[in-house]
Design a protein around this motif. Structure first.
Motif, PDB file in Angstrom:
ATOM      1  N   GLY A  10     -49.530 -56.603  12.443  1.00 27.52           N
ATOM      2  CA  GLY A  10     -50.692 -56.340  11.597  1.00 27.52           C
ATOM      3  C   GLY A  10     -52.001 -56.511  12.335  1.00 27.52           C
ATOM      4  N   LEU A  11     -53.077 -56.013  11.709  1.00 31.62           N
ATOM      5  CA  LEU A  11     -54.386 -55.997  12.345  1.00 31.62           C
ATOM      6  C   LEU A  11     -55.456 -56.726  11.539  1.00 31.62           C
ATOM      7  N   ASP A  12     -55.057 -57.441  10.493  1.00 28.74           N
ATOM      8  CA  ASP A  12     -56.026 -58.204   9.706  1.00 28.74           C
ATOM      9  C   ASP A  12     -56.404 -59.492  10.432  1.00 28.74           C
ATOM     10  N   PHE A  13     -57.542 -60.050  10.020  1.00 29.27           N
ATOM     11  CA  PHE A  13     -58.070 -61.272  10.627  1.00 29.27           C
ATOM     12  C   PHE A  13     -58.143 -62.399   9.596  1.00 29.27           C
ATOM     13  N   SER A  14     -58.069 -63.634  10.083  1.00 38.30           N
ATOM     14  CA  SER A  14     -58.284 -64.814   9.248  1.00 38.30           C
ATOM     15  C   SER A  14     -58.762 -65.942  10.153  1.00 38.30           C
ATOM     16  N   PHE A  15     -59.990 -66.404   9.913  1.00 40.63           N
ATOM     17  CA  PHE A  15     -60.562 -67.438  10.772  1.00 40.63           C
ATOM     18  C   PHE A  15     -60.822 -68.763  10.049  1.00 40.63           C
ATOM     19  N   SER A  16     -60.505 -68.837   8.765  1.00 40.17           N
ATOM     20  CA  SER A  16     -60.793 -70.080   8.034  1.00 40.17           C
ATOM     21  C   SER A  16     -59.928 -71.231   8.533  1.00 40.17           C
ATOM     22  N   GLY A  17     -58.667 -70.970   8.871  1.00 44.13           N
ATOM     23  CA  GLY A  17     -57.789 -72.016   9.388  1.00 44.13           C
ATOM     24  C   GLY A  17     -58.248 -72.531  10.740  1.00 44.13           C
ATOM     25  N   PHE A  30     -62.957 -73.165  20.744  1.00 43.13           N
ATOM     26  CA  PHE A  30     -63.108 -72.312  19.570  1.00 43.13           C
ATOM     27  C   PHE A  30     -63.454 -70.883  19.989  1.00 43.13           C
ATOM     28  N   GLU A  31     -64.429 -70.758  20.882  1.00 41.14           N
ATOM     29  CA  GLU A  31     -64.830 -69.426  21.327  1.00 41.14           C
ATOM     30  C   GLU A  31     -63.671 -68.701  22.000  1.00 41.14           C
ATOM     31  N   ASP A  32     -62.922 -69.412  22.835  1.00 36.96           N
ATOM     32  CA  ASP A  32     -61.754 -68.805  23.488  1.00 36.96           C
ATOM     33  C   ASP A  32     -60.751 -68.299  22.461  1.00 36.96           C
ATOM     34  N   ALA A  33     -60.532 -69.071  21.406  1.00 39.58           N
ATOM     35  CA  ALA A  33     -59.567 -68.679  20.378  1.00 39.58           C
ATOM     36  C   ALA A  33     -60.022 -67.417  19.654  1.00 39.58           C
ATOM     37  N   VAL A  34     -61.303 -67.338  19.313  1.00 42.55           N
ATOM     38  CA  VAL A  34     -61.824 -66.152  18.626  1.00 42.55           C
ATOM     39  C   VAL A  34     -61.756 -64.931  19.535  1.00 42.55           C
ATOM     40  N   VAL A  35     -62.186 -65.099  20.788  1.00 44.92           N
ATOM     41  CA  VAL A  35     -62.187 -63.976  21.728  1.00 44.92           C
ATOM     42  C   VAL A  35     -60.762 -63.478  21.969  1.00 44.92           C
ATOM     43  N   ASP A  36     -59.811 -64.389  22.201  1.00 40.37           N
ATOM     44  CA  ASP A  36     -58.421 -63.987  22.419  1.00 40.37           C
ATOM     45  C   ASP A  36     -57.863 -63.248  21.206  1.00 40.37           C
ATOM     46  N   THR A  37     -58.183 -63.743  20.010  1.00 38.78           N
ATOM     47  CA  THR A  37     -57.699 -63.113  18.791  1.00 38.78           C
ATOM     48  C   THR A  37     -58.240 -61.696  18.652  1.00 38.78           C
ATOM     49  N   LEU A  38     -59.533 -61.536  18.869  1.00 37.32           N
ATOM     50  CA  LEU A  38     -60.134 -60.200  18.780  1.00 37.32           C
ATOM     51  C   LEU A  38     -59.555 -59.267  19.836  1.00 37.32           C
ATOM     52  N   LEU A  39     -59.337 -59.788  21.037  1.00 34.98           N
ATOM     53  CA  LEU A  39     -58.780 -58.968  22.114  1.00 34.98           C
ATOM     54  C   LEU A  39     -57.377 -58.496  21.778  1.00 34.98           C
ATOM     55  N   ILE A  40     -56.535 -59.390  21.296  1.00 37.14           N
ATOM     56  CA  ILE A  40     -55.161 -59.029  20.926  1.00 37.14           C
ATOM     57  C   ILE A  40     -55.152 -57.948  19.861  1.00 37.14           C
ATOM     58  N   LYS A  41     -55.997 -58.114  18.843  1.00 35.11           N
ATOM     59  CA  LYS A  41     -56.037 -57.143  17.748  1.00 35.11           C
ATOM     60  C   LYS A  41     -56.591 -55.798  18.216  1.00 35.11           C
ATOM     61  N   CYS A  42     -57.560 -55.822  19.125  1.00 37.98           N
ATOM     62  CA  CYS A  42     -58.106 -54.571  19.652  1.00 37.98           C
ATOM     63  C   CYS A  42     -57.037 -53.789  20.409  1.00 37.98           C
ATOM     64  N   ARG A  94     -67.464 -59.764  25.613  1.00 41.29           N
ATOM     65  CA  ARG A  94     -67.741 -58.562  26.411  1.00 41.29           C
ATOM     66  C   ARG A  94     -66.960 -58.580  27.726  1.00 41.29           C
ATOM     67  N   ALA A  95     -66.922 -59.733  28.358  1.00 43.78           N
ATOM     68  CA  ALA A  95     -66.210 -59.832  29.628  1.00 43.78           C
ATOM     69  C   ALA A  95     -64.707 -59.622  29.436  1.00 43.78           C
ATOM     70  N   ALA A  96     -64.134 -60.237  28.401  1.00 46.62           N
ATOM     71  CA  ALA A  96     -62.700 -60.115  28.154  1.00 46.62           C
ATOM     72  C   ALA A  96     -62.300 -58.680  27.842  1.00 46.62           C
ATOM     73  N   LEU A  97     -63.100 -57.994  27.024  1.00 46.11           N
ATOM     74  CA  LEU A  97     -62.778 -56.615  26.668  1.00 46.11           C
ATOM     75  C   LEU A  97     -62.980 -55.675  27.858  1.00 46.11           C
ATOM     76  N   SER A  98     -63.979 -55.928  28.680  1.00 47.35           N
ATOM     77  CA  SER A  98     -64.194 -55.104  29.876  1.00 47.35           C
ATOM     78  C   SER A  98     -63.037 -55.261  30.858  1.00 47.35           C
ATOM     79  N   ASP A  99     -62.550 -56.497  31.016  1.00 47.75           N
ATOM     80  CA  ASP A  99     -61.397 -56.738  31.893  1.00 47.75           C
ATOM     81  C   ASP A  99     -60.152 -56.039  31.346  1.00 47.75           C
ATOM     82  N   ALA A 100     -59.943 -56.143  30.039  1.00 45.24           N
ATOM     83  CA  ALA A 100     -58.775 -55.510  29.429  1.00 45.24           C
ATOM     84  C   ALA A 100     -58.832 -53.994  29.577  1.00 45.24           C
ATOM     85  N   ALA A 101     -60.027 -53.427  29.438  1.00 44.20           N
ATOM     86  CA  ALA A 101     -60.184 -51.978  29.576  1.00 44.20           C
ATOM     87  C   ALA A 101     -59.814 -51.526  30.985  1.00 44.20           C
TER      88      ALA A 101
END
Length: 358
Positions: A218-225, A251-263, A288-295
Motif C-alpha cells: 500500500g501507499l498510504d501514510f500514517s505518522f501519528s504513531g 525522527f527526520e530519518d524515519a520520515v524521509v525513509d518512509t517517504l522514499l519507500i512509498k515514492c 531532497r538528497a535521499a530522493l536525488s540519490d534514489a533517482a
C-alpha cells in the motif's frame, strides 16, 4: 463572460492559510518560468508564534490587511497596471474557509471591475504544478509527492487536471508530524524547520524509530504513531541538547525513509519514470538528497521546485490559473470556496492549453 486573452498576464492570489501570496504571470508555454513577471509573499509566522499554531480568525484578518498592498507591490515590480490583466486566479480550496474567502472575494471583485475572467484553483494542484516554473520542467505522465503541513499524498498525474490519488495520509501529514514533534520537545514555532535544523547536529543511529506502514503493501501514510515514539523516547531520555538533536535526527530519518519507500512503490505501481516533489516538506534537505540519490540509482527523474515555491505562494496559483484559462476554462461570478476539495474531481485541461515544452 469575458474571454481570456493569452498574451495578457494573469494575477495569482494565494490565501489558503497563513501566507498571503501574489504573483503575475504571462502564459508562455515551453519557456523557463512560464512567463513569471513578479511575485510577492507575506508570512504570518510572527503573528501566530505566540499561540503555537495558526489562529484562523487572525489569519483571515491579516489577509485582509496585506492582500491589496501586495497586489500593488507585484504590479509595480512587473511595471503593470490593473488594466493590463487578462485574468485573475485565486485559491478556492482546500484551506481555512475565512482565509479562502478573503482571496476569493478580492479576486472576483477585481475581475468583475476589470471585465476579465476569474478562476478558482485547487491549492494542491498549484503545488504539484510548481515545478513547471523551473527551467527543466516535467511533462505528464508523472507521480507527484505532495508533502506539507496539511497533506501527504502520492498522486498519479496522467495529464493536467487528470489525477488519481495513489496514497493519502490516514492521520497526521508529514509536515504536521514535524511541527507536533518539535513542539513536544520544546522547539519554537514553526516547529518543522526548527526540527530539521536541529537534526543536522544529531548523531545518526543514536535513536531509531519505525518506518510506519512500510512493512505492508500500500501507499498510504500514517505518522501519528511515529510522533508517539518520539514522545516516549524524549520523556525517558536525559533531555540534554545532544539528545534532543539525536532524537530530531532519528525522527527526520524515519520520515524521509518512509517517504522514499512509498515514492519508489508509487513509481512501480504507476509505471511512471518521473517524480515531482511539492509542498513545504519538499524543502527538507535530507529528503531532497535521499530522493536525488534514489533517482540516480533507480533510473528515474526527480523534479523539485525552487525553495521559495515549495511553501504556499502566488506563482503556483497564477500558473495553474493561466493553464486553465488558456485551455478555455472559466467560471461564473459566484464567490465560492471549498475548505475540503477532492483533487480527483477536477476537470481536465483541454489540449489547446499547450502545456508542453515544444
Amino acid at each position: 463572460m469575458s474571454t481570456f486573452t493569452v498574451t495578457k498576464p494573469v494575477l495569482g492570489i494565494e490565501t489558503s492559510c497563513d501566507e498571503t501570496g501574489v504573483a503575475l504571470l504571462r502564459w508562455e508555454p515551453g519557456q523557463p518560468g512560464r512567463g513569471l513577471l513578479a511575485h510577492t509573499l507575506y508570512s504570518q509566522i510572527k503573528l501566530h508564534a505566540e499561540y503555537g499554531g495558526v489562529v484562523p480568525e487572525l489569519a483571515s484578518r491579516d489577509h485582509v490587511r496585506k492582500l491589496l498592498p501586495l497586489v500593488r507591490e507585484a504590479m509595480a515590480e512587473a511595471g503593470l497596471t490593473p488594466q493590463d490583466l487578462g485574468g485573475v486566479a485565486y485559491t478556492a480550496g482546500p484551506g481555512l474557509v475565512g482565509a479562502l474567502l478573503v482571496g476569493a472575494a478580492a479576486a472576483r471583485a477585481m475581475a468583475w471591475a476589470l471585465g476579465v475572467p476569474a478562476i478558482g484553483i485547487h491549492h494542491m494542484e498549484g503545488h504539484l504544478l510548481a515545478p513547471l516554473l523551473e527551467n527543466d520542467p516535467p511533462s505528464p505522465p508523472f507521480v507527484a509527492l505532495l508533502v506539507s503541513g496539511g497533506h501527504s499524498m502520492l498522486v498519479e498525474v496522467k495529464a493536467i487536471g487528470e489525477y488519481r490519488i495513489l496514497g493519502d495520509t490516514l492521520d497526521d501529514a508529514a509536515g504536521e508530524a514535524f511541527d507536533k514533534t518539535a513542539k513536544l520537545m520544546g522547539l519554537p514555532y514553526p516547529g518543522g524547520p526548527a526540527l530539521a535544523l536541529l537534526a543536522e547536529q544529531g548523531r545518526p543511529g543514536a535513536f531509531r524509530f519505525s518506518r510506519p506502514m512500510t512493512d505492508r503493501p500500500g501507499l498510504d501514510f500514517s505518522f501519528s504513531g511515529l510522533k508517539t515514539q518520539v514522545l516516549l523516547a524524549w520523556r525517558q531520555s536525559d533531555q540534554s541538547e545532544q539528545t534532543r538533536a539525536d532524537i530530531a535526527r532519528a525522527f527526520e530519518d524515519a520520515v524521509v525513509d518512509t517517504l522514499l519507500i512509498k515514492c519508489r512503490r508509487s513509481l512501480d505501481v504507476s509505471g511512471a519514470r518521473q517524480l515531482v516533489i511539492a509542498g513545504g516538506v519538499g524543502a527538507n534537505k535530507r529528503l531532497r538528497a535521499a530522493l536525488s540519490d534514489a533517482a540516480a540509482k533507480d533510473g528515474f527523474r526527480v523534479y523539485f521546485p525552487r525553495l521559495e515555491f515549495c511553501t504556499d505562494n502566488g506563482a503556483m496559483i497564477a500558473l495553474a490559473g493561466a493553464i486553465r484559462l488558456a485551455g478555455g476554462q472559466q467560471q461564473d461570478e459566484t464567490v465560492q470556496v471549498f475548505p475540503r476539495w477532492d483533487l480527483q474531481t477536477l476537470q481536465s485541461v483541454s489540449e489547446t492549453a499547450d502545456i508542453g515544452d515544444g
